[in-house]
Design a protein around this motif. Structure first.
Motif, PDB file in Angstrom:
ATOM      1  N   SER A 233     -29.615 -11.712 -21.465  1.00 18.23           N
ATOM      2  CA  SER A 233     -29.505 -11.325 -20.059  1.00 18.23           C
ATOM      3  C   SER A 233     -29.060  -9.874 -19.982  1.00 18.23           C
TER       4      SER A 233
ATOM      5  N   ASP B  85     -27.117  -7.347 -17.097  1.00 17.22           N
ATOM      6  CA  ASP B  85     -26.433  -7.232 -15.812  1.00 17.22           C
ATOM      7  C   ASP B  85     -26.727  -5.888 -15.164  1.00 17.22           C
TER       8      ASP B  85
ATOM      9  N   ALA C  80     -32.482 -12.456 -16.582  1.00 15.08           N
ATOM     10  CA  ALA C  80     -32.052 -13.521 -17.494  1.00 15.08           C
ATOM     11  C   ALA C  80     -33.286 -14.131 -18.143  1.00 15.08           C
TER      12      ALA C  80
ATOM     13  N   ARG D 278     -34.625 -17.072 -20.986  1.00 13.89           N
ATOM     14  CA  ARG D 278     -34.248 -18.279 -21.705  1.00 13.89           C
ATOM     15  C   ARG D 278     -35.457 -18.849 -22.441  1.00 13.89           C
TER      16      ARG D 278
ATOM     17  N   PRO E  88     -27.161 -12.486 -13.421  1.00 15.38           N
ATOM     18  CA  PRO E  88     -27.649 -11.275 -14.101  1.00 15.38           C
ATOM     19  C   PRO E  88     -28.871 -10.716 -13.377  1.00 15.38           C
TER      20      PRO E  88
ATOM     21  N   ASP F 126     -33.195 -15.583 -26.025  1.00 15.81           N
ATOM     22  CA  ASP F 126     -32.258 -15.825 -24.930  1.00 15.81           C
ATOM     23  C   ASP F 126     -31.392 -14.572 -24.779  1.00 15.81           C
TER      24      ASP F 126
END
Length: 221
Positions: free
Chosen positions: A31, A33, A11, A13, A8, A29
């Motif tokens: 992401s 693209d 991203a 996390r 991605p 969390d």
């Protein structure tokens, strides 16, 4: 590996942030693209602006990881990859509109094939090249900030309430800019209070407050 999907563009996390030991958001969390927008929504105080400032490196996260194209998002990588549009215009009041854009290009570089004068025309400020920023209206300053954003050669846009101080034509302008940026392989995170503002691109939504969650929005027609 051959045929492996690219990572991605962004991203996140386990990202968390607290102020005075009071949690503001997280852990998150998600992401984003290339070619995709993430619409960040939530009530006042939910942490929308704070999230974008943490992603931009303006505030330190309390926990979690941020990666850009699979690489840890250190300061130098963020400087190359991220353009941040905040509530303040980030313009020099005693320079003209065109001088501000040349100054920005000197700091950050310039999108290939784009020129400051053309960017002013694109945002509806043709004829204001020699006008001092202090003489522009709030809406015109916002348009000039959008011209500066457009010129920056960065793939990831962090846009905090980009529709603020804009009329309907200005809202359409923002949406067209986001569309063009995504077509070129970029991505964007946008904070907003109103669903009307979702640009007509491939979009997911992140809702902050009361248990953050993500959801896909319908594909544009």
């Amino acid at each position: 590996m051959p045929g492996a999907a690219p990572p991605p563009l962004l991203a996140v996390r386990g990202l968390s942030f607290a102020r005075n030991e009071i949690p503001v958001f997280g852990p998150l969390d998600f992401s984003v693209d290339a070619g995709e927008a993430l619409l960040v929504q939530g009530d006042n105080g939910a942490g929308k602006t704070t999230l974008l400032r943490v992603l931009a490196g303006l505030l330190p996260a309390d926990a979690g990881e941020i990666a850009i194209e699979g690489q840890p998002a250190g300061a130098s990588l963020r400087a190359r990859a991220i353009a941040y549009l905040g509530h303040l215009p980030a313009l020099k009041a005693d320079l003209t509109a065109l001088e501000n854009l040349h100054f920005s290009c000197g700091l950050f570089g310039r999108r290939r094939g784009q020129l400051p004068g053309n960017a002013l025309g694109m945002v509806g400020l043709a004829g204001y090249e020699d006008t001092l920023v202090r003489q522009l209206s709030a809406g015109q300053k916002r348009r000039l900030s959008l011209a500066r954003l457009w010129l920056m050669p960065t793939p990831l846009w962090l846009l905090d309430e980009p529709y603020a101080n804009l009329d309907l034509d200005g809202i359409t302008l923002v949406n067209r800019m986001v569309q063009a940026h995504l077509r070129g392989g970029g991505a964007a995170l946008l904070t907003t209070h109103g669903a009307y503002a979702a640009p007509p691109v491939r979009t997911r939504m992140l809702t902050l407050g009361g248990g953050a969650q993500t959801a896909a929005l319908p594909e544009p027609g």
